[in-house]
Design a protein around this motif. Sequence first.
Motif, PDB file in Angstrom:
ATOM      1  N   ILE A 313       0.835  -1.174   0.155  1.00  0.00           N
ATOM      2  CA  ILE A 313       0.002  -0.084  -0.072  1.00  0.00           C
ATOM      3  C   ILE A 313       0.949   1.270   0.143  1.00  0.00           C
ATOM      4  O   ILE A 313       0.572   2.139  -0.822  1.00  0.00           O
ATOM      5  CB  ILE A 313      -0.797   0.019   1.251  1.00  0.00           C
ATOM      6  N   VAL A 314       2.048   1.340   0.995  1.00  0.00           N
ATOM      7  CA  VAL A 314       2.941   2.258   0.802  1.00  0.00           C
ATOM      8  C   VAL A 314       3.668   2.591  -0.243  1.00  0.00           C
ATOM      9  O   VAL A 314       3.574   3.543  -0.863  1.00  0.00           O
ATOM     10  CB  VAL A 314       3.811   2.394   1.949  1.00  0.00           C
ATOM     11  N   ASP A 317       1.160   3.696  -3.075  1.00  0.00           N
ATOM     12  CA  ASP A 317       0.773   5.269  -2.844  1.00  0.00           C
ATOM     13  C   ASP A 317       2.023   6.127  -3.416  1.00  0.00           C
ATOM     14  O   ASP A 317       1.860   6.769  -4.312  1.00  0.00           O
ATOM     15  CB  ASP A 317       0.984   5.479  -1.241  1.00  0.00           C
ATOM     16  N   TYR A 318       3.222   5.742  -3.337  1.00  0.00           N
ATOM     17  CA  TYR A 318       4.325   6.360  -3.924  1.00  0.00           C
ATOM     18  C   TYR A 318       4.121   6.604  -5.307  1.00  0.00           C
ATOM     19  O   TYR A 318       4.400   7.277  -6.001  1.00  0.00           O
ATOM     20  CB  TYR A 318       5.692   5.939  -3.270  1.00  0.00           C
ATOM     21  N   ARG A 439       9.957   3.858  -0.782  1.00  0.00           N
ATOM     22  CA  ARG A 439       9.872   4.823  -1.562  1.00  0.00           C
ATOM     23  C   ARG A 439      10.920   4.919  -2.459  1.00  0.00           C
ATOM     24  O   ARG A 439      10.830   5.200  -3.536  1.00  0.00           O
ATOM     25  CB  ARG A 439      10.362   5.961  -0.399  1.00  0.00           C
TER      26      ARG A 439
ATOM     27  N   PHE B 214       2.028   3.297  13.259  1.00  0.00           N
ATOM     28  CA  PHE B 214       1.735   3.297  11.838  1.00  0.00           C
ATOM     29  C   PHE B 214       0.297   2.948  11.783  1.00  0.00           C
ATOM     30  O   PHE B 214      -0.116   1.806  12.227  1.00  0.00           O
ATOM     31  CB  PHE B 214       2.619   2.083  10.982  1.00  0.00           C
ATOM     32  N   PHE B 240       2.792   7.932  11.775  1.00  0.00           N
ATOM     33  CA  PHE B 240       2.862   7.661  10.273  1.00  0.00           C
ATOM     34  C   PHE B 240       1.663   7.363   9.662  1.00  0.00           C
ATOM     35  O   PHE B 240       1.296   6.260   9.815  1.00  0.00           O
ATOM     36  CB  PHE B 240       3.991   6.945   9.907  1.00  0.00           C
ATOM     37  N   ALA B 242      -1.007   6.300   6.590  1.00  0.00           N
ATOM     38  CA  ALA B 242      -1.038   6.273   5.221  1.00  0.00           C
ATOM     39  C   ALA B 242      -2.422   6.014   5.165  1.00  0.00           C
ATOM     40  O   ALA B 242      -3.053   5.233   5.772  1.00  0.00           O
ATOM     41  CB  ALA B 242      -0.260   5.001   5.120  1.00  0.00           C
ATOM     42  N   ASP B 279       6.154  11.171   7.444  1.00  0.00           N
ATOM     43  CA  ASP B 279       5.737  10.717   6.185  1.00  0.00           C
ATOM     44  C   ASP B 279       6.241   9.408   5.561  1.00  0.00           C
ATOM     45  O   ASP B 279       5.893   8.902   4.566  1.00  0.00           O
ATOM     46  CB  ASP B 279       5.949  11.766   5.059  1.00  0.00           C
ATOM     47  N   THR B 280       7.182   8.986   6.313  1.00  0.00           N
ATOM     48  CA  THR B 280       7.911   7.478   5.725  1.00  0.00           C
ATOM     49  C   THR B 280       8.311   6.931   7.071  1.00  0.00           C
ATOM     50  O   THR B 280       8.318   7.395   8.317  1.00  0.00           O
ATOM     51  CB  THR B 280       9.090   7.899   4.978  1.00  0.00           C
ATOM     52  N   GLU B 282      11.156   5.671   7.320  1.00  0.00           N
ATOM     53  CA  GLU B 282      12.532   6.296   7.684  1.00  0.00           C
ATOM     54  C   GLU B 282      12.405   7.337   8.681  1.00  0.00           C
ATOM     55  O   GLU B 282      12.869   7.407   9.564  1.00  0.00           O
ATOM     56  CB  GLU B 282      13.234   6.615   6.164  1.00  0.00           C
TER      57      GLU B 282
END
Lengths: 460, 460
Positions: A313-314, A317-318, A439, B214, B240, B242, B279-280, B282
């Motif tokens: 999903i992440v 999304d990106y 990402r 998350f 985070f 999403a 946003d991530t 990381e």
Amino acid sequence: MKKDLHPLFYPRSAAVLGAGADPERVGFNIFESIVYGGFKGPLYPIHPKLKNILGYDVYPSLDKVPGPVDVAVIALNQFSTVDVLEECARCGVKGILSIAGGFGEVGTEGVKLENKLAERANELGIPLIGPNTLGFINDDGNFYATFYPLRLIKGGVSVISQSGGMGLTIMQKALDEMMGMNKWIGVGNRAALEFSDYLAYLGDDPATRVIGVFMEGSEDALKFVKLIREICLKKPVVVFKAGQTKESDYMAMTHTGSLAGPYRLYRDILKQNGAIVVDTVEELVACCKALSLSQLPEGKRVGVLTHTAGPSIVAADYMLQLGCELPKYAPETYQRVRDVIGQNPPVVLKNPLDAAGLGFPALTYGRIADAVLGDPSMDIMMAIYCLHKNWRFPSREIIDVRNKWNKPAVAYYVSTVGDSAIDREMLQKEGVPLYISAREAARAVYALYEYKQILSSQAQ
Amino acid sequence: MKKDLHPLFYPRSAAVLGAGADPERVGFNIFESIVYGGFKGPLYPIHPKLKNILGYDVYPSLDKVPGPVDVAVIALNQFSTVDVLEECARCGVKGILSIAGGFGEVGTEGVKLENKLAERANELGIPLIGPNTLGFINDDGNFYATFYPLRLIKGGVSVISQSGGMGLTIMQKALDEMMGMNKWIGVGNRAALEFSDYLAYLGDDPATRVIGVFMEGSEDALKFVKLIREICLKKPVVVFKAGQTKESDYMAMTHTGSLAGPYRLYRDILKQNGAIVVDTVEELVACCKALSLSQLPEGKRVGVLTHTAGPSIVAADYMLQLGCELPKYAPETYQRVRDVIGQNPPVVLKNPLDAAGLGFPALTYGRIADAVLGDPSMDIMMAIYCLHKNWRFPSREIIDVRNKWNKPAVAYYVSTVGDSAIDREMLQKEGVPLYISAREAARAVYALYEYKQILSSQAQ
């Protein structure tokens, strides 16, 4: 007129003026780097008093060296650097690397000195890298002329960096990513050669498959951009542009908030002229790696395969934000997946295709991957897998499927740098780039499509 | 009413219903994980036919186990999971982990079954995690109830993850970052316990210093956000977020481009109520690591020290975008730096302070760092250094300076994951988080200030 940089990057012999024996100083480190990097040709340390450095005979001056010298690495101070140019010319030197700072970056006097350096080098017809640079590396010729001794992994990515430190950042990330590199150039003050000269050289360099650029600004942006427009038809150019021409301007601009405008303009112009523009070192390396290893997809339709929904999903999304499509699979693909999994319920039959627990065994994963990449709606596959102590990453299967359908695949492994190393090496050797960040994996997938698009649109 | 989750996370004994001997299956892996994780209490595998698994006596059913069982890990199918609840109650089980999928996520019939599971567990008064989850980990009690056997590094960060896969991503990144973790909860379908229950538990948990979350969506956003408002006064909550509540919605929303609105709203509400929003993965790990290790700065004025300009410019760019300030150093600081470097010219006396070649030796670096962090204009230091074969990272010096001035420091090391490991361990043990990414280092610096701000503003 294009400058002949070839003898500079592929010297048959080299001398280090100002080589030294003190491991705390640049003069030692740049010499050691050349030795450590595995340079095969004759190598001459030059120092007025020392007799031996790392087992090499030391010569008091360049004209005492017993053979021809293609490249002179000058690790002297800024004044001596200028003074020694004539001797370099007399000795038939074909290229100079000028390390010292204290030139244009320190003010008016430095600018004068730098102009003198550049003018004299140009008059003598000797290409000169620097001054005020960490140096350069040509892994293809095992010539590591930098005072940061290190070894890169061999490959097709060459990088031009306006900043030595950012250049190091790129090389360190490349090592973690096992991205093969070819040449690395810290351009320094660009007294005698500008960005475009390096770009033109790498554009013609058969060993360079992808060009990565870190820049803060360019003296001649128009020339630079026109060159990208030409080169991008031969090989991808990936650009990470930060700030403005000078750091001080840059910092000031950022403080007053007026940076965004010009930066965005720069970015748009770069993109319109065929550059792939990125925002971080991580993205720069992610894109360069994919472009140097993988074939290109026909389009932007991505088939995602996972056994755990979250990362898909992440990543999706990106990818969607970047501009990829994740279309539905064809009905026959669902049938093919059902043939693999039987009546087991947990597989979610959509894109991303979530094989849940059934996705663990490499063999099953591979058979589902075969359906995913074989789907006529898909141009490229992103194969996601999570590290598990008792299952292995389906590397072999992903490679086989990629070969069978002759479409590109990108692997995204939820893992650590270390635990993904063996599969990274195996997959990348076969042309499938592997990432451990959603990402970066997503950016890589889009970069492959982006370059395909650049080739189509710029060719018209 | 708060639910008592303590016996679930800190069981004195545990049974695995559906434990198995096949390494390809969940029933084996979750049992192995508990063994591998180092659980000290009595552990009972339950299986109708097997006699021994990994050296443990197997029992045919829960009521045949020769001692009390605090936690029942149920690795049976969805129907048997519901059936076995009564037996769990009869045997005095204090908490249940329900692994199987096939509940709410598969449609109407699954929803009915899930409702039955939740209602019965609630009637029996047994807290239940799941169903449809990878499980949970309490490193603090060495209880690794997940079917991804692994070991975490001990520390103060606890994570609640709506997605098992994203939870794994966080744990793998935590391993690369050497971020110490305390508890990890894959919440699964949240049939009987919701996000807020876990958040409330971790909010009260003395072993948890920082909470990372998350989430894709929350059933009861208002409750969740009100809880963050309370907890953030005790410990930082990093979120985070999403997508939307359901993957399908999420994917659909993204396709139609209508996602940004509601997501931004969610983000703003979270921020207003004291969450640190990232946003991530990381960034999540970067922030949690810094917040769990470092003291907080009094303000947002960052003194940057480097020996190579590029990374400092990129890091400064990120920090300024986030909202940090990079003020000028005080005149006396410049004098202090001059006292260290003598008449050597290459140090650029501004912020970022670029010590150039003089910054290589750890001792000099440390003396300049002392001036930087001692500067009355600076609340926190970012210490940047590039890996070099012949110099060492100034870990000891950075720690000493931090201790001397009692202000926080963040280290940014241009290096690989592996080459930075020893200094990462040393620095982090002493409360200085280390990063190898400019963006992550910058995010961490800002997070420390952000939490300081949250404490000030929420306390009013």
